[in-house]
Design a protein around this motif. Structure first.
Motif, mmCIF file in Angstrom:
data_model
loop_
_atom_site.group_PDB
_atom_site.id
_atom_site.type_symbol
_atom_site.label_atom_id
_atom_site.label_comp_id
_atom_site.label_asym_id
_atom_site.label_seq_id
_atom_site.Cartn_x
_atom_site.Cartn_y
_atom_site.Cartn_z
ATOM 1 N N PRO A 35 0.837 -1.203 0.000
ATOM 2 C CA PRO A 35 0.000 0.000 0.000
ATOM 3 C C PRO A 35 0.876 1.258 0.000
ATOM 4 C CG PRO A 35 -0.042 -1.050 2.155
ATOM 5 C CD PRO A 35 0.743 -1.953 1.253
ATOM 6 N N VAL A 36 0.299 2.368 -0.395
ATOM 7 C CA VAL A 36 1.021 3.636 -0.502
ATOM 8 C C VAL A 36 1.687 4.002 0.825
ATOM 9 C CG1 VAL A 36 0.729 6.116 -0.872
ATOM 10 C CG2 VAL A 36 -0.381 4.496 -2.403
ATOM 11 N N ARG A 37 1.002 3.770 1.922
ATOM 12 C CA ARG A 37 1.536 4.113 3.238
ATOM 13 C C ARG A 37 2.857 3.381 3.495
ATOM 14 N NH1 ARG A 37 0.933 1.236 7.514
ATOM 15 N NH2 ARG A 37 -0.929 0.190 6.782
ATOM 16 N N GLU A 38 2.892 2.082 3.195
ATOM 17 C CA GLU A 38 4.123 1.311 3.421
ATOM 18 C C GLU A 38 5.228 1.727 2.459
ATOM 19 O OE1 GLU A 38 3.989 -2.926 4.003
ATOM 20 O OE2 GLU A 38 1.999 -2.782 4.894
ATOM 21 N N ILE A 39 4.857 2.043 1.225
ATOM 22 C CA ILE A 39 5.863 2.505 0.256
ATOM 23 C C ILE A 39 6.486 3.801 0.751
ATOM 24 C CG2 ILE A 39 6.237 3.331 -2.109
ATOM 25 C CD1 ILE A 39 3.915 1.456 -2.956
ATOM 26 N N ALA A 40 5.657 4.686 1.276
ATOM 27 C CA ALA A 40 6.157 5.957 1.807
ATOM 28 C C ALA A 40 7.125 5.714 2.967
ATOM 29 C CB ALA A 40 4.999 6.837 2.256
ATOM 30 N N GLN A 41 6.791 4.803 3.841
ATOM 31 C CA GLN A 41 7.684 4.481 4.959
ATOM 32 C C GLN A 41 8.979 3.865 4.453
ATOM 33 O OE1 GLN A 41 5.178 1.934 7.308
ATOM 34 N NE2 GLN A 41 4.343 3.637 8.501
ATOM 35 N N LEU A 42 8.858 2.976 3.511
ATOM 36 C CA LEU A 42 10.019 2.282 2.955
ATOM 37 C C LEU A 42 10.975 3.249 2.268
ATOM 38 C CD1 LEU A 42 11.112 -0.620 2.524
ATOM 39 C CD2 LEU A 42 9.948 -0.589 0.337
ATOM 40 N N LEU A 43 10.420 4.169 1.488
ATOM 41 C CA LEU A 43 11.243 5.113 0.742
ATOM 42 C C LEU A 43 11.532 6.395 1.531
ATOM 43 C CD1 LEU A 43 9.618 4.749 -2.794
ATOM 44 C CD2 LEU A 43 11.672 3.631 -1.910
ATOM 45 N N GLN A 44 10.981 6.474 2.721
ATOM 46 C CA GLN A 44 11.166 7.629 3.607
ATOM 47 C C GLN A 44 10.793 8.941 2.915
ATOM 48 O OE1 GLN A 44 15.258 7.138 4.853
ATOM 49 N NE2 GLN A 44 14.647 5.819 6.544
ATOM 50 N N CYS A 45 9.560 8.962 2.420
ATOM 51 C CA CYS A 45 9.041 10.173 1.802
ATOM 52 C C CYS A 45 7.545 10.259 2.115
ATOM 53 C CB CYS A 45 9.303 10.177 0.294
ATOM 54 S SG CYS A 45 8.455 8.888 -0.626
ATOM 55 N N PRO A 46 6.933 11.428 1.930
ATOM 56 C CA PRO A 46 5.501 11.578 2.218
ATOM 57 C C PRO A 46 4.627 10.720 1.284
ATOM 58 C CG PRO A 46 6.570 13.717 1.990
ATOM 59 C CD PRO A 46 7.564 12.693 1.558
ATOM 60 N N GLU A 47 3.466 10.347 1.775
ATOM 61 C CA GLU A 47 2.528 9.558 0.976
ATOM 62 C C GLU A 47 2.140 10.307 -0.300
ATOM 63 O OE1 GLU A 47 -0.859 7.821 3.000
ATOM 64 O OE2 GLU A 47 0.355 7.517 4.803
ATOM 65 N N GLY A 48 2.002 11.615 -0.210
ATOM 66 C CA GLY A 48 1.651 12.421 -1.382
ATOM 67 C C GLY A 48 2.704 12.316 -2.477
ATOM 68 N N THR A 49 3.966 12.249 -2.080
ATOM 69 C CA THR A 49 5.052 12.100 -3.052
ATOM 70 C C THR A 49 4.959 10.745 -3.734
ATOM 71 O OG1 THR A 49 6.471 13.535 -1.724
ATOM 72 C CG2 THR A 49 7.563 12.103 -3.330
ATOM 73 N N VAL A 50 4.646 9.715 -2.966
ATOM 74 C CA VAL A 50 4.495 8.375 -3.542
ATOM 75 C C VAL A 50 3.351 8.371 -4.552
ATOM 76 C CG1 VAL A 50 3.888 5.971 -3.049
ATOM 77 C CG2 VAL A 50 5.472 7.184 -1.551
ATOM 78 N N LYS A 51 2.224 8.974 -4.184
ATOM 79 C CA LYS A 51 1.071 9.026 -5.086
ATOM 80 C C LYS A 51 1.409 9.795 -6.363
ATOM 81 C CE LYS A 51 -2.395 8.741 -1.429
ATOM 82 N NZ LYS A 51 -3.437 9.468 -0.696
ATOM 83 N N THR A 52 2.105 10.909 -6.208
ATOM 84 C CA THR A 52 2.512 11.709 -7.370
ATOM 85 C C THR A 52 3.455 10.909 -8.260
ATOM 86 O OG1 THR A 52 2.277 13.769 -6.139
ATOM 87 C CG2 THR A 52 3.690 13.833 -8.090
ATOM 88 N N ASN A 53 4.443 10.247 -7.650
ATOM 89 C CA ASN A 53 5.393 9.463 -8.434
ATOM 90 C C ASN A 53 4.715 8.291 -9.129
ATOM 91 O OD1 ASN A 53 7.446 11.206 -7.773
ATOM 92 N ND2 ASN A 53 8.328 9.881 -6.211
#
Length: 176
Positions: A135-153
């Motif tokens: 999920p986006v939340r875990e990706i954000a934690q894994l990549l150490q960036c905000p969830e919004g950045t993950v969604k944008t990327n």
């Protein structure tokens, strides 16, 4: 034995507990390494280095529920480091489409080729979202960036993949 109790034992130095923890993750880690390295030998090297690094720093895992995410992050960082060190380019004498004629395989190869053309930040989110099903939340934690950045990327990566596919693929130096 639960993952929590295995993790606690592994953190105290129990090698068997650590190996048992890895049994649940080994295929996922290998697949992740293979997606980055593109060949079995390099992927196995990355897996081996990932396991060594994980064993050395197992005490840093604070929450048992995130063991898998923590291990995946080590794998990704190890693969990227290996790619940077080798900085290798594989030249093929004939295009992949001439080598493989099955349509289903061609489509998978086209998608992998398209993903390979993406910037690292886009490639990482695509692999984690659609190959690892995180999920986006875990990706954000894994990549150490905000969830919004993950969604944008993710959005930008999907747009670039669409353009790549609609153009029938692009070659070195062409923009999507």
């Amino acid at each position: 034995m639960t993952q929590k109790s295995l993790l606690k034992k592994a953190q105290k130095g129990n090698e068997k507990a650590f190996v048992e923890l890895l049994q649940h993750e080994k295929l996922k880690i290998y697949n992740m390494a293979y997606l980055y390295m593109k060949n079995e030998n390099d992927a196995l090297d990355v897996v081996q280095e990932t396991v060594a690094r994980a064993f050395a720093s197992i005490s840093t895992v604070k929450e048992p529920a995130y063991f898998s995410t923590w291990l995946t992050k080590i794998c990704i960082n190890t693969a990227l480091e290996s790619i940077r060190k080798k900085n290798k380019i594989i030249y093929m004498e004939q295009p992949i489409t001439e080598i493989v004629n099955e349509p289903a395989i061609d489509e998978k190869l086209d998608l992998l080729e398209a993903i390979e053309q993406l910037d690292e930040k886009y490639k990482a989110v695509i692999i984690l979202k659609y190959y690892q099903d995180l999920p986006v939340r875990e990706i954000a934690q894994l990549l150490q960036c905000p969830e919004g950045t993950v969604k944008t990327n993710l959005h930008r990566a999907i747009q670039q993949l669409k353009k790549y596919v609609l153009k029938g693929g692009s070659h070195y130096g062409e923009q999507y």
